[in-house]
Design a protein around this motif. Structure first.
Motif, PDB file in Angstrom:
ATOM      1  N   LEU A  84      24.540 -10.721 -60.578  1.00 29.81           N
ATOM      2  CA  LEU A  84      25.367  -9.607 -60.121  1.00 29.81           C
ATOM      3  C   LEU A  84      26.610 -10.216 -59.486  1.00 29.81           C
ATOM      4  O   LEU A  84      26.517 -10.922 -58.482  1.00 29.81           O
ATOM      5  N   ALA A  85      27.760  -9.986 -60.092  1.00 27.08           N
ATOM      6  CA  ALA A  85      29.024 -10.534 -59.587  1.00 27.08           C
ATOM      7  C   ALA A  85      29.843  -9.409 -58.985  1.00 27.08           C
ATOM      8  O   ALA A  85      30.103  -8.398 -59.648  1.00 27.08           O
ATOM      9  N   VAL A  86      30.246  -9.581 -57.730  1.00 21.17           N
ATOM     10  CA  VAL A  86      30.973  -8.539 -57.010  1.00 21.17           C
ATOM     11  C   VAL A  86      32.356  -9.057 -56.619  1.00 21.17           C
ATOM     12  O   VAL A  86      32.469 -10.000 -55.821  1.00 21.17           O
ATOM     13  N   ASP A  87      33.377  -8.459 -57.208  1.00 15.11           N
ATOM     14  CA  ASP A  87      34.755  -8.717 -56.791  1.00 15.11           C
ATOM     15  C   ASP A  87      35.035  -7.914 -55.525  1.00 15.11           C
ATOM     16  O   ASP A  87      34.624  -6.752 -55.426  1.00 15.11           O
ATOM     17  N   MET A  88      35.751  -8.511 -54.587  1.00 16.92           N
ATOM     18  CA  MET A  88      36.187  -7.770 -53.405  1.00 16.92           C
ATOM     19  C   MET A  88      37.599  -7.257 -53.649  1.00 16.92           C
ATOM     20  O   MET A  88      38.519  -8.054 -53.888  1.00 16.92           O
ATOM     21  N   ALA A  89      37.762  -5.948 -53.631  1.00 14.27           N
ATOM     22  CA  ALA A  89      39.080  -5.376 -53.840  1.00 14.27           C
ATOM     23  C   ALA A  89      40.027  -5.902 -52.766  1.00 14.27           C
ATOM     24  O   ALA A  89      39.730  -5.824 -51.579  1.00 14.27           O
ATOM     25  N   PRO A 136      40.950 -13.860 -56.801  1.00 12.69           N
ATOM     26  CA  PRO A 136      41.379 -12.732 -57.627  1.00 12.69           C
ATOM     27  C   PRO A 136      40.523 -12.629 -58.889  1.00 12.69           C
ATOM     28  O   PRO A 136      39.784 -13.568 -59.231  1.00 12.69           O
ATOM     29  N   PRO A 137      40.596 -11.507 -59.587  1.00 12.06           N
ATOM     30  CA  PRO A 137      39.699 -11.268 -60.727  1.00 12.06           C
ATOM     31  C   PRO A 137      39.694 -12.363 -61.781  1.00 12.06           C
ATOM     32  O   PRO A 137      38.638 -12.666 -62.363  1.00 12.06           O
ATOM     33  N   GLY A 138      40.842 -12.992 -62.064  1.00 11.45           N
ATOM     34  CA  GLY A 138      40.873 -14.028 -63.090  1.00 11.45           C
ATOM     35  C   GLY A 138      39.982 -15.210 -62.781  1.00 11.45           C
ATOM     36  O   GLY A 138      39.395 -15.815 -63.692  1.00 11.45           O
ATOM     37  N   THR A 181      33.127  -4.031 -58.526  1.00 13.78           N
ATOM     38  CA  THR A 181      34.145  -4.225 -57.502  1.00 13.78           C
ATOM     39  C   THR A 181      33.719  -3.482 -56.243  1.00 13.78           C
ATOM     40  O   THR A 181      33.268  -2.331 -56.314  1.00 13.78           O
ATOM     41  N   TYR A 182      33.860  -4.149 -55.103  1.00 15.92           N
ATOM     42  CA  TYR A 182      33.454  -3.560 -53.824  1.00 15.92           C
ATOM     43  C   TYR A 182      34.680  -3.133 -53.041  1.00 15.92           C
ATOM     44  O   TYR A 182      35.561  -3.938 -52.730  1.00 15.92           O
ATOM     45  N   ALA A 183      34.729  -1.839 -52.721  1.00 18.69           N
ATOM     46  CA  ALA A 183      35.809  -1.278 -51.907  1.00 18.69           C
ATOM     47  C   ALA A 183      35.191  -0.168 -51.068  1.00 18.69           C
ATOM     48  O   ALA A 183      35.247   1.010 -51.456  1.00 18.69           O
ATOM     49  N   PRO A 184      34.562  -0.499 -49.940  1.00 21.82           N
ATOM     50  CA  PRO A 184      33.870   0.525 -49.142  1.00 21.82           C
ATOM     51  C   PRO A 184      34.822   1.637 -48.714  1.00 21.82           C
ATOM     52  O   PRO A 184      35.916   1.370 -48.201  1.00 21.82           O
ATOM     53  N   ASP A 185      34.395   2.878 -48.965  1.00 24.59           N
ATOM     54  CA  ASP A 185      35.217   4.059 -48.661  1.00 24.59           C
ATOM     55  C   ASP A 185      36.562   4.010 -49.363  1.00 24.59           C
ATOM     56  O   ASP A 185      37.560   4.568 -48.892  1.00 24.59           O
ATOM     57  N   PHE A 229      36.845 -12.227 -46.772  1.00 29.18           N
ATOM     58  CA  PHE A 229      35.886 -12.457 -45.694  1.00 29.18           C
ATOM     59  C   PHE A 229      35.377 -11.170 -45.046  1.00 29.18           C
ATOM     60  O   PHE A 229      34.204 -11.096 -44.664  1.00 29.18           O
ATOM     61  N   ARG A 230      36.218 -10.150 -44.895  1.00 24.37           N
ATOM     62  CA  ARG A 230      35.854  -9.008 -44.060  1.00 24.37           C
ATOM     63  C   ARG A 230      34.721  -8.163 -44.637  1.00 24.37           C
ATOM     64  O   ARG A 230      34.125  -7.358 -43.916  1.00 24.37           O
ATOM     65  N   TRP A 231      34.420  -8.337 -45.917  1.00 19.05           N
ATOM     66  CA  TRP A 231      33.320  -7.560 -46.496  1.00 19.05           C
ATOM     67  C   TRP A 231      32.026  -7.776 -45.728  1.00 19.05           C
ATOM     68  O   TRP A 231      31.183  -6.868 -45.645  1.00 19.05           O
TER      69      TRP A 231
END
Length: 272
Positions: free
Chosen positions: A210-215, A221-223, A241-245, A252-254
């Motif tokens: 499971l690969a999660v990009d942080m928005a 970055p995605p590349g 992609t993870y973007a809470p709310d 780092f802040r995730w």
């Protein structure tokens, strides 16, 4: 806290509470220079979601030893071997549970390399959180040359000083860690480790990922994520992609805003 001996060095393990019947044990490997305590809130989120969690300090960081010095030579091969040593140490706690690896940044790269170098591993799944290969050509055009210059300057400085002092990036590090990291940034490939062709070994990994990009991630970055995942060509990969709310979140802040992500990881691991 417990420690795992690695010759004259030690890896510190930080345990976080979870229900006694938690079916999954997660071992969460941090980013370069980030101590295990930084992930305390996220580990608590995982515990609340029913996932028992252990967070090691990477060698030379936090409560692990040694403090990197001019005599420190360890590199990516040693960080990868540390994962196997920790999994062996945790065998009594892993009995009757599925084991997943969660990796952030450099910790995630080491986790992927563990799967590549140990085809007999009993790890059920790998979650990559903000993990990519930092190849300079995979950054947005305006950042490519600055990334190349920064990574290679760090490598040259650590070689000259025989240690990376941690000036503004990555914390104090062994020159071997910086050397190997800078090699991937320059070439887009992994160096051979102990004679093993990692590029070929990664193509044989079949563990679910499971690969999660942080928005909004400025460092991965995605590349860069795409490049790493392309190497795992035989693994079933789910990418999100993870973007809470709906808010972009950085590299780092995730970890401080991770409750929805912890719930997602719990659901994903339960389905393995």
């Amino acid at each position: 806290m417990e420690t795992v001996a690695r010759g004259s060095d030690t890896i510190a393990l930080h345990f976080h509470p979870a229900p006694d019947d938690a079916p999954t044990l997660a071992v969460l490997w941090p980013a370069m220079g980030v101590p295990a305590r930084y992930y305390r809130k996220f580990a608590e989120n995982l515990g609340a979601a029913g996932v028992a969690t252990v967070v090691p300090d990477l060698r030379g960081t936090g409560s692990s030893t040694p403090v990197p010095s001019r005599t420190s030579r360890y590199g990516l091969a040693d960080l990868t071997d540390d994962i196997d040593a920790v999994l062996q140490h945790l065998k009594p706690r892993r009995a009757g549970r599925r084991t997943i690896l969660i990796g952030h940044s450099l910790g995630g790269q080491a986790c992927a390399l563990h799967l590549a170098t140990d085809p007999t591993t009993d790890v059920a799944g790998l979650a990559l959180l903000a993990v990519g290969l930092p190849y300079w050509r995979d950054y947005p055009p305006a950042r490519r040359l600055p990334v190349l210059l920064q990574t290679q300057t760090l490598a040259a400085t650590s070689a000259a000083l025989r240690v990376w002092p941690g000036w503004g990036f990555g914390g104090r590090q062994s020159r071997g860690v910086i050397r190997d990291w800078a090699y991937t940034a320059r070439t887009g490939r992994y160096p051979h480790l102990n004679g093993l062709d990692l590029e070929a070994a990664l193509t044989r990994v079949t563990t679910p990922v499971l690969a999660v990009d942080m928005a909004g991630d400025q460092f991965t970055p995605p590349g860069t994520v795409t490049r790493l995942l392309a190497k795992l060509s035989s693994a079933p990969v789910t990418r999100e992609t993870y973007a809470p709310d709906g808010v972009a979140i950085d590299h780092f802040r995730w970890a401080k805003h991770g409750e929805p992500l912890a719930a997602r990881l719990a659901d994903w691991s339960a389905a393995l």
